[in-house]
Structure formats: structure tokens, C-alpha cells
Design an enzyme around this catalytic site. Structure first.
Site, mmCIF file in Angstrom:
data_model
loop_
_atom_site.group_PDB
_atom_site.id
_atom_site.type_symbol
_atom_site.label_atom_id
_atom_site.label_comp_id
_atom_site.label_asym_id
_atom_site.label_seq_id
_atom_site.Cartn_x
_atom_site.Cartn_y
_atom_site.Cartn_z
ATOM 1 N N ASP A 53 0.951 -1.025 0.084
ATOM 2 C CA ASP A 53 0.150 0.134 -0.008
ATOM 3 C C ASP A 53 0.792 1.126 -0.013
ATOM 4 O O ASP A 53 1.557 1.406 0.877
ATOM 5 C CB ASP A 53 -0.847 0.034 1.249
ATOM 6 C CG ASP A 53 -1.997 1.085 1.217
ATOM 7 O OD1 ASP A 53 -2.351 1.769 0.100
ATOM 8 O OD2 ASP A 53 -2.738 1.106 2.147
ATOM 9 N N ASP A 146 -3.386 2.423 -5.909
ATOM 10 C CA ASP A 146 -2.196 2.442 -5.249
ATOM 11 C C ASP A 146 -1.954 1.219 -4.166
ATOM 12 O O ASP A 146 -1.021 1.332 -3.560
ATOM 13 C CB ASP A 146 -2.120 3.692 -4.333
ATOM 14 C CG ASP A 146 -3.019 3.570 -3.232
ATOM 15 O OD1 ASP A 146 -4.188 3.479 -3.407
ATOM 16 O OD2 ASP A 146 -2.460 3.984 -2.232
ATOM 17 N N GLU A 147 -2.609 0.176 -4.460
ATOM 18 C CA GLU A 147 -2.469 -1.016 -3.455
ATOM 19 C C GLU A 147 -2.762 -2.357 -4.134
ATOM 20 O O GLU A 147 -3.679 -2.214 -4.915
ATOM 21 C CB GLU A 147 -3.276 -0.753 -2.062
ATOM 22 C CG GLU A 147 -4.812 -0.753 -2.244
ATOM 23 C CD GLU A 147 -5.651 -1.156 -1.027
ATOM 24 O OE1 GLU A 147 -4.934 -1.759 -0.323
ATOM 25 O OE2 GLU A 147 -6.465 -0.488 -0.882
#
Length: 445
Positions: A53, A146-147
Site C-alpha cells: 500500500d 495504489d495498493e
């Protein structure tokens, strides 16, 4: 459970800076470089399932691109009537949080610099990070821009190192080549890998092993259980249950009697049992967003604005991922936790918020019979590349006009923020949709 068939290593530690394996278990600093950034765990070299993350992603990208912002509290979000998309850690020290109304954020941190979101830029950086993940393993399951979850089982021979070392290398590479930081959680299942990645942000690397899972979870709040949002946590608290340990003492039958099918799921998760596999993104089945309400709702005037806001959220994700879906899926959960799902197939794939919303509304109208709902969700499945999406409608001219208008709205929002333009559905209800408690994770930690 994902495990790598790794021969036990005598070392139980790893330096995150020089990547050397640590042979002593008591030293607080790396024996090779002196760094205090050490990882030590009994299962460090046998675990292979990770959650990665990026830290305060939007804000980190903006600080990377403007070094003058490095030591300043930064908020990425809309104007005074908007909400915080994300805040850097300096702003969070002052109490600023994602989804907080902007006027409250500025009251908490009046010196903060405010920047409008640039989703195109964030999507581009997100793709760079995603490619680095794919360099490690083909088993990458994106969760948001984003993860992602990564399964590194069986990759030790390829990388000539156990997954823990490979992930530490990845973290350094993201920091050096992209200019942002990421936190990593390493465990034996997806649930605890996700929990681990949140433990030491930013620049964290945390490990939760199978042997310690029960003890680790025992004193944690029930909100740490995957899928338990604020509304359900409040229900548990009203029943006198605040910690996972209290639930661990209950039999599966008792949990199911009290909470239905959710009770069965609780029984497994609070024992660290999660059999979900990492599913690569090329097998992604759907894109969806859902919201659990603070109070159960039944009126069309309350539900429709929420449906519109969620449809726009799904549309943004589809457009960012350059994909589209042909089947619209409506999800409802009644006040007594009964789940209803309804779907309708379109003639061609779509990524337009207008088409998602209008189809979802048709499905919702058939369910609004006075029943009170605690959750509403909308999604699309049967995914395909976006180049086949939304051909001009030669019959419904208004649909074509709405598509053109939506494209213009997208450009304005990309430039000035998500709240620069609102539709009548969401604006007229005083932004009701944004006051609910989201169970999906659109604002990254």
C-alpha cells in the site's frame, strides 16, 4: 493459505536498508550497515503473501513533483465545500483525515497547502508501481490505484531470495525510482497481510505469522475484522462486544444465530482463517462501490443520490483502469442483514456513470417497497477493454448528449477536483451520499 516451500534459514532477520540477512537476534542495528530498520520474525522466511500500500499516495506524488512542499502539511482535495481526498502525514498530525469536509480540515490545520486532485497523474504513477509489482510475480491483485495483494509463492528460485527479501528490494526500488514510499504487510493470508500493512505506516514492513494470529487479534477492536464497517461495529458494540477476543470465545453456531451468514464469516476471520486466493487483475471479475448507511434508509429521495454518487465512483475506476463492463449489478442489504443482488446486461460495455446509474436506478425502483436498507452498492461485471465501450447511440440522441456532457464534466473534475461539478441528484440532497460510512476504500491511508 499461501506458503513458499522454503528451506528454513538460520537467520531470523533482515535489514531493510542494505538487505543483509541478520545472524544475531538481539542486536538493534544491522551488523553490516548499522541501520536500525530491521525486520525480525520467526516465520519471516516462509511467508509469501503480501499486501502493498503506497503511503498517502496522492499527497506523496504531489510532494515528489514539488520539493517545496516536502516539509509542509499538504491536503489533496476540493474547495471549501468539498472533502479531503488524502492528507500527508504532517497534516494528519493535526487531525486531518480522508473524507473530512474541507472546512473542518482547514480549521484543524489552517497552514495546510491545498491542491486539487490530478487523477490522470495519479493513475500514471499507479501503473508504474503496478508494473514493478508484476516484475516480482504474475500473481498481483490490484485493490485500488495504489495498493495490491501479491502472492510470491514459488518465486525464491527465480529471485534467488525469499519473498521477504524480494519485497524489501521492491520497497527500495519504488522509493528510489518513483520517488514515493510504500508500506508492506507480509503474512500467510490476505486478511492479515492487509492488517499488517497498516501497522507501521509510513515506510512500514510488518509481519504477522500463523502461529501468533490468535494472540495478535485477541485485544484488537472488532473494526479490524475485514468487512466490519462502522455500522456493524456499532451493532456489535450494542451487544457488548468491543474486541475480537470477545468474539473468539463464541461458538460458530452462536455467531450465526446472532449475525446470520456474517457470523460464519466472523468465526473464520477472527481466528485468522482466510482462504481467499490472490486473483491476478487480468481475471478481475467486477468493479464496484458500496456504502453502509449510518441509519437504515427506505425513501427514494435518500437512496437515489447515494446510487448516483456510487455510480460516479465506479465510473472513475473503470476509466482509470481503461476497462468497461457489460453487466450492471445492484447490491442491497436489508436492515435484518439479508442480501439482495439484481443485475441487468447491456447491449455493449460501458464505463459511463450515466448508463451505470440509469440501469441501476431501474433495478433499484423495483426493490423500493418500503423495505429499509442498511447497505447499497453498484458495480459492473463482464469486463473488457474500454476501446469497445459506449458506441454512439443512434436511437437515443439524448444518451449521446449525456455522454458528451459527462466527458466535459470529467475534464473539469480532473482539473479542479471531484467536487468542481455536481449533478442534480447529489447536489439537491446536500451531498447525502458523502455523509455515509463507506465500506470500500476509495481514500487511501
Amino acid at each position: 493459505m499461501a506458503e513458499s516451500p522454503i528451506v528454513n534459514h538460520p537467520e531470523q532477520g533482515l535489514c531493510r536498508d542494505c538487505l543483509s540477512l541478520q545472524k544475531t537476534q538481539t542486536s538493534r542495528r544491522c551488523h553490516a550497515c548499522g541501520s536500525p530498520r530491521l525486520i525480525r520474525h520467526k516465520e519471516l522466511y516462509r511467508l509469501s503473501l503480501a499486501h502493498v500500500d503506497c503511503d498517502a499516495f496522492y499527497a506523496s506524488v504531489e510532494k515528489r513533483d514539488n520539493p517545496d512542499l516536502r516539509d509542509k502539511p499538504l491536503i489533496v482535495g476540493g474547495g471549501k465545500r468539498g472533502v479531503v481526498s488524502t492528507a500527508c502525514y504532517l497534516a494528519r498530525i493535526h487531525g486531518v483525515r480522508s473524507a473530512m469536509p474541507m472546512f473542518k480540515a482547514l480549521e484543524a490545520c489552517p497552514d495546510a497547502v491545498v491542491i486539487k486532485p490530478n487523477m490522470e497523474k495519479y493513475a500514471r504513477v499507479g501503473r508504474e508501481v503496478r508494473q514493478m509489482m508484476r516484475d516480482l510475480t504474475p500473481l498481483v491483485e490490484p485493490i485500488s490505484i495504489d495498493e495490491a495483494f501479491l502472492d510470491l509463492s514459488g518465486t525464491e528460485r527465480l529471485h534467488k531470495a525469499p519473498p521477504a527479501v524480494v519485497l524489501a528490494r521492491f520497497s527500495k526500488r519504488v522509493e528510489n525510482e518513483i520517488g514515493i514510499t510504500a508500506s508492506i504487510g507480509l503474512s500467510y493470508c490476505k486478511y492479515l497481510a492487509k492488517v499488517a500493512s497498516d501497522l507501521e505506516k509510513p515506510r512500514g514492513f510488518s509481519v504477522i505469522g500463523e502461529a501468533e494470529a490468535l494472540d495478535f487479534l485477541r485485544d484488537k477492536p472488532v473494526g479490524m475484522i475485514w468487512g466490519v464497517g462502522k455500522a456493524f461495529a456499532a451493532k456489535l458494540e450494542s451487544d457488548g462486544i468491543r474486541t475480537i477476543g470477545q468474539l473468539q470465545t463464541m461458538e460458530e453456531g452462536a455467531l450465526m444465530k446472532a449475525y446470520g451468514t456474517m457470523g460464519q464469516r466472523l468465526y473464520r476471520l477472527l481466528r485468522g482463517q482466510d482462504s481467499r486466493k490472490v486473483e491476478p487483475d487480468h481475471d478481475m471479475k467486477s468493479v464496484s462501490a458500496e456504502t453502509t448507511f449510518n441509519t437504515d434508509l427506505s425513501a427514494a429521495g435518500d437512496l437515489v443520490p447515494v446510487l448516483r454518487a456510487l455510480s460516479e465512483k465506479v465510473s472513475r475506476r473503470l476509466k482509470a483502469g481503461e476497462i468497461a463492463g457489460r453487466t450492471i449489478v445492484l447490491k442491497l442489504k436489508t436492515q435484518d442483514f439479508k442480501l439482495r443482488t439484481r443485475n441487468r446486461q447491456l447491449g455493449d460495455p460501458t464505463q459511463l456513470a450515466d448508463r451505470i446509474f440509469r440501469t441501476g436506478l431501474q433495478l433499484l425502483e423495483k426493490e423500493m417497497d418500503g423495505t429499509r436498507f442498511r447497505l447499497l452498492g453498484i458495480g459492473v461485471s463482464d469486463l473488457s477493454p474500454s476501446d469497445r465501450a459506449d458506441p454512439p447511440d443512434l436511437v437515443d440522441i439524448q444518451a449521446t448528449k449525456r455522454a458528451v456532457a459527462e466527458s466535459a464534466i470529467d475534464r473539469l473534475r480532473n482539473k479542479f477536483g471531484l467536487n468542481a461539478v455536481e449533478t442534480g441528484y447529489t447536489f439537491s440532497k446536500g451531498n447525502l451520499a458523502r455523509t455515509q460510512t463507506p465500506t470500500d476504500r476509495d481514500n487511501e491511508p
